[in-house]
Design a protein around this motif. Structure first.
Motif, PDB file in Angstrom:
ATOM      1  N   ILE A   1      -9.458 -10.412  17.694  1.00 25.87           N
ATOM      2  CA  ILE A   1     -10.084 -10.451  19.012  1.00 25.87           C
ATOM      3  C   ILE A   1     -11.463 -11.052  18.774  1.00 25.87           C
ATOM      4  N   ASP A   2     -11.679 -12.239  19.345  1.00 23.05           N
ATOM      5  CA  ASP A   2     -12.946 -12.946  19.155  1.00 23.05           C
ATOM      6  C   ASP A   2     -14.042 -12.373  20.039  1.00 23.05           C
ATOM      7  N   ALA A   3     -15.279 -12.605  19.644  1.00 18.15           N
ATOM      8  CA  ALA A   3     -16.433 -12.081  20.371  1.00 18.15           C
ATOM      9  C   ALA A   3     -16.532 -12.630  21.793  1.00 18.15           C
ATOM     10  N   ASP A   4     -15.979 -13.811  22.048  1.00 17.69           N
ATOM     11  CA  ASP A   4     -16.078 -14.384  23.397  1.00 17.69           C
ATOM     12  C   ASP A   4     -14.835 -14.157  24.256  1.00 17.69           C
ATOM     13  N   TYR A   5     -13.863 -13.378  23.787  1.00 16.80           N
ATOM     14  CA  TYR A   5     -12.653 -13.083  24.563  1.00 16.80           C
ATOM     15  C   TYR A   5     -12.913 -11.887  25.470  1.00 16.80           C
ATOM     16  N   ARG A   6     -12.558 -12.017  26.740  1.00 18.93           N
ATOM     17  CA  ARG A   6     -12.777 -10.939  27.698  1.00 18.93           C
ATOM     18  C   ARG A   6     -11.493 -10.473  28.380  1.00 18.93           C
ATOM     19  N   GLY A   7     -10.350 -10.981  27.944  1.00 20.24           N
ATOM     20  CA  GLY A   7      -9.087 -10.552  28.525  1.00 20.24           C
ATOM     21  C   GLY A   7      -8.631  -9.232  27.930  1.00 20.24           C
ATOM     22  N   GLU A   8      -7.484  -8.766  28.391  1.00 20.70           N
ATOM     23  CA  GLU A   8      -6.932  -7.508  27.904  1.00 20.70           C
ATOM     24  C   GLU A   8      -6.495  -7.643  26.437  1.00 20.70           C
ATOM     25  N   ILE A   9      -6.769  -6.618  25.669  1.00 16.49           N
ATOM     26  CA  ILE A   9      -6.242  -6.548  24.309  1.00 16.49           C
ATOM     27  C   ILE A   9      -4.767  -6.195  24.434  1.00 16.49           C
ATOM     28  N   GLN A  10      -3.919  -7.072  23.913  1.00 17.93           N
ATOM     29  CA  GLN A  10      -2.485  -6.836  23.914  1.00 17.93           C
ATOM     30  C   GLN A  10      -1.971  -6.993  22.483  1.00 17.93           C
ATOM     31  N   ILE A  11      -0.961  -6.236  22.153  1.00 14.49           N
ATOM     32  CA  ILE A  11      -0.484  -6.162  20.787  1.00 14.49           C
ATOM     33  C   ILE A  11       0.915  -6.765  20.702  1.00 14.49           C
ATOM     34  N   ILE A  12       1.095  -7.760  19.820  1.00 13.29           N
ATOM     35  CA  ILE A  12       2.427  -8.311  19.572  1.00 13.29           C
ATOM     36  C   ILE A  12       3.099  -7.398  18.550  1.00 13.29           C
ATOM     37  N   VAL A  13       4.174  -6.756  18.961  1.00 10.91           N
ATOM     38  CA  VAL A  13       4.870  -5.796  18.113  1.00 10.91           C
ATOM     39  C   VAL A  13       6.223  -6.366  17.714  1.00 10.91           C
ATOM     40  N   LEU A  14       6.535  -6.292  16.433  1.00  9.65           N
ATOM     41  CA  LEU A  14       7.814  -6.749  15.882  1.00  9.65           C
ATOM     42  C   LEU A  14       8.569  -5.552  15.330  1.00  9.65           C
ATOM     43  N   ASN A  15       9.819  -5.423  15.739  1.00  7.75           N
ATOM     44  CA  ASN A  15      10.683  -4.387  15.181  1.00  7.75           C
ATOM     45  C   ASN A  15      11.507  -5.017  14.066  1.00  7.75           C
ATOM     46  N   ALA A  16      11.075  -4.831  12.837  1.00  6.14           N
ATOM     47  CA  ALA A  16      11.804  -5.342  11.679  1.00  6.14           C
ATOM     48  C   ALA A  16      12.800  -4.304  11.166  1.00  6.14           C
ATOM     49  N   GLY A  17      12.942  -3.213  11.892  1.00  9.33           N
ATOM     50  CA  GLY A  17      13.861  -2.155  11.502  1.00  9.33           C
ATOM     51  C   GLY A  17      15.290  -2.436  11.910  1.00  9.33           C
ATOM     52  N   ALA A  18      16.182  -1.523  11.544  1.00 13.54           N
ATOM     53  CA  ALA A  18      17.610  -1.674  11.816  1.00 13.54           C
ATOM     54  C   ALA A  18      18.031  -1.059  13.146  1.00 13.54           C
ATOM     55  N   GLU A  19      17.140  -0.269  13.765  1.00 15.52           N
ATOM     56  CA  GLU A  19      17.460   0.397  15.027  1.00 15.52           C
ATOM     57  C   GLU A  19      16.437   0.031  16.080  1.00 15.52           C
ATOM     58  N   ALA A  20      16.836   0.128  17.355  1.00 13.95           N
ATOM     59  CA  ALA A  20      15.908  -0.122  18.458  1.00 13.95           C
ATOM     60  C   ALA A  20      14.729   0.841  18.353  1.00 13.95           C
ATOM     61  N   PHE A  21      13.563   0.369  18.780  1.00 15.84           N
ATOM     62  CA  PHE A  21      12.347   1.186  18.758  1.00 15.84           C
ATOM     63  C   PHE A  21      11.776   1.217  20.169  1.00 15.84           C
ATOM     64  N   THR A  22      11.423   2.407  20.636  1.00 14.68           N
ATOM     65  CA  THR A  22      10.906   2.559  21.992  1.00 14.68           C
ATOM     66  C   THR A  22       9.411   2.849  21.967  1.00 14.68           C
ATOM     67  N   VAL A  23       8.661   2.023  22.672  1.00 12.86           N
ATOM     68  CA  VAL A  23       7.221   2.222  22.840  1.00 12.86           C
ATOM     69  C   VAL A  23       7.022   2.981  24.138  1.00 12.86           C
ATOM     70  N   THR A  24       6.320   4.094  24.053  1.00 15.47           N
ATOM     71  CA  THR A  24       6.064   4.909  25.229  1.00 15.47           C
ATOM     72  C   THR A  24       4.576   4.952  25.548  1.00 15.47           C
ATOM     73  N   ARG A  25       4.277   5.321  26.775  1.00 17.30           N
ATOM     74  CA  ARG A  25       2.885   5.375  27.231  1.00 17.30           C
ATOM     75  C   ARG A  25       2.059   6.311  26.344  1.00 17.30           C
ATOM     76  N   GLY A  26       0.899   5.820  25.905  1.00 19.93           N
ATOM     77  CA  GLY A  26      -0.015   6.610  25.094  1.00 19.93           C
ATOM     78  C   GLY A  26       0.303   6.622  23.610  1.00 19.93           C
ATOM     79  N   MET A  27       1.394   5.965  23.200  1.00 18.32           N
ATOM     80  CA  MET A  27       1.759   5.916  21.776  1.00 18.32           C
ATOM     81  C   MET A  27       0.699   5.150  20.993  1.00 18.32           C
TER      82      MET A  27
END
Length: 154
Positions: free
Chosen positions: A86-112
């Motif tokens: 995240i650069d010093a001049d960026y003012r947008g929302e911080i968003q995270i690119i998440v990769l599931n490299a596992g063998a099963e589905a992964f669920t992201v829930t609110r507040g995780m």
């Protein structure tokens, strides 16, 4: 050392706590998922997870976004562009690119706790061109040139 950073909570993250350090010795702040509904990431799938936060870093700093080791070990969940910046001049929302490299589905829930953020100083390069570079023992060797085994004895 403490650095003051302005933070703006976006409407979809207003009820979530601000990122915090899990322990007094933690280098990274835990970032929380501000998803409104659970996000299921299939094996080898990716998702963009919002945090509900925008920030204004001071000049000469970046916020590095890194995976959480527990998610990586237990579920194979990581960040493909780690560390993200995240650069010093960026003012947008911080968003995270998440990769599931596992063998099963992964669920992201609110507040995780989905990622961690580490504040880091930024140095700027001042280039100067030269016809020759100083020589080293390694020189141009790379991509495995130093091997993978420790040589014992002498």
């Amino acid at each position: 050392m403490s650095v003051t950073v302005a933070v703006k909570r976006l409407p979809h993250g207003a009820d979530l706590p601000l990122p915090d350090y899990a322990t007094s010795g933690s280098a990274g702040l835990d970032l929380l998922a501000a998803v409104t509904d659970p996000v299921v990431i299939a094996p080898l799938g990716r998702a963009l997870i919002p945090t509900g936060l925008s920030i204004a870093l001071p000049p000469d700093f970046e916020l590095q976004i890194r995976p959480r080791s527990g998610l990586a070990l237990k579920h194979g969940v990581t960040l493909p562009n780690s560390p993200g910046t995240i650069d010093a001049d960026y003012r947008g929302e911080i968003q995270i690119i998440v990769l599931n490299a596992g063998a099963e589905a992964f669920t992201v829930t609110r507040g995780m706790r989905i990622a961690q953020a580490v504040l880091a100083p930024v140095s700027r390069i001042a280039w100067y061109e030269t016809a020759d570079l100083d020589r080293t023992a390694r020189d141009a060797g790379g991509f495995g040139s130093t091997g993978t085994q420790i040589v014992m004895g002498g």
